[in-house]
Design a protein around this motif. Structure first.
Motif, short mmCIF file in Angstrom:
data_model
loop_
_atom_site.label_atom_id
_atom_site.label_comp_id
_atom_site.label_asym_id
_atom_site.label_seq_id
_atom_site.Cartn_x
_atom_site.Cartn_y
_atom_site.Cartn_z
N ASN A 132 0.99 -1.19 0.06
CA ASN A 132 -0.03 0.31 0.12
C ASN A 132 0.88 1.28 0.15
O ASN A 132 0.43 2.12 -0.58
CB ASN A 132 -1.12 0.01 1.29
CG ASN A 132 -2.04 -1.09 1.02
OD1 ASN A 132 -2.42 -1.34 -0.22
ND2 ASN A 132 -2.69 -1.65 2.10
N TYR A 138 0.74 4.14 -2.95
CA TYR A 138 0.63 5.59 -2.48
C TYR A 138 1.90 6.54 -3.01
O TYR A 138 1.57 7.61 -3.76
CB TYR A 138 0.78 5.82 -0.88
CG TYR A 138 0.59 7.37 -0.49
CD1 TYR A 138 -0.64 7.93 -0.56
CD2 TYR A 138 2.04 7.84 -0.14
CE1 TYR A 138 -0.40 9.26 -0.21
CE2 TYR A 138 1.78 9.24 0.17
CZ TYR A 138 0.77 9.90 0.15
OH TYR A 138 0.67 11.33 0.47
N THR A 175 -4.28 7.30 -4.96
CA THR A 175 -4.41 6.56 -3.84
C THR A 175 -5.26 6.94 -2.99
O THR A 175 -6.34 6.15 -2.35
CB THR A 175 -3.02 6.05 -3.32
OG1 THR A 175 -2.32 5.44 -4.42
CG2 THR A 175 -3.23 4.93 -2.26
N PRO A 220 -2.96 5.05 3.26
CA PRO A 220 -2.64 6.06 2.51
C PRO A 220 -2.75 7.16 3.12
O PRO A 220 -2.13 8.28 3.00
CB PRO A 220 -3.61 5.93 1.13
CG PRO A 220 -4.47 4.67 1.19
CD PRO A 220 -4.18 3.92 2.45
#
Length: 175
Positions: A35, A39, A46, A75
């Motif tokens: 993740n 980002y 995102t 994020p």
């Protein structure tokens, strides 16, 4: 005057965001690497996807599955840390003007180091020093900046408060 952009220092942002998520959503750490890479490839996209997911999600974000939470909080935690640390360096640039980018990174890292955590050594044998902790006023400033960043990114008040409090709690405070 030396210019240092924390926003460009993805590793510092990741390190501090990971500390925040350890406190508020440790289940997200499993997907944190993936993740965070997403980002930094496309921060705005995102964040938009995470905000859209939050709006279409049924029930509370904190009450939903871990995969959904990871897609939503990571994020925002990264954006919060990136914005708050960038603003912090800008606001307190007078205290940092004599330091190199590496020294500033070491100092910022020391601000979020846990007690007994040695982390990376300081460059050229420098010690982090007694100024590697924030005053209570600076912690409150950082908390407020983090909260503002999250609210501007569309986070609900409750989540913005939770994440910004975790960031403030991760900082070392002068005693």
């Amino acid at each position: 005057m030396i210019h240092y952009s924390v926003a460009a220092d993805d590793d510092m942002v990741r390190e501090v965001a990971r500390r925040v998520l350890e406190e508020v959503a440790p289940e997200e750490l499993v997907m944190f690497g993936m993740n965070s890479r997403a980002y930094f490839r496309d921060p705005a996209g995102t964040l938009k996807d995470a905000a859209d997911d939050a709006q279409t999600s049924s029930g509370s974000v904190l009450g939903s599955g871990a995969a959904e939470v990871a897609a939503l909080l990571t994020p925002f935690a990264l954006a919060m840390v990136q914005g708050a640390l960038s603003s912090f360096v800008e606001a307190f640039a007078g205290d940092l003007a004599a330091r190199s980018g590496t020294a500033v990174r070491t100092w910022l890292g020391a601000l979020f180091r846990r007690s007994g955590d040695t982390g990376d050594p300081a460059p050229d044998g420098e010690e982090a020093g007694p100024d590697s902790a924030l005053t209570p006023e600076q912690v409150e400033w950082l908390r407020a900046e983090a909260y503002r960043t999250l609210r501007e990114a569309g986070q609900p008040e409750e989540q913005a408060r939770l994440l910004s409090n975790a960031l403030a709690g991760a900082a070392r405070v002068r005693t």
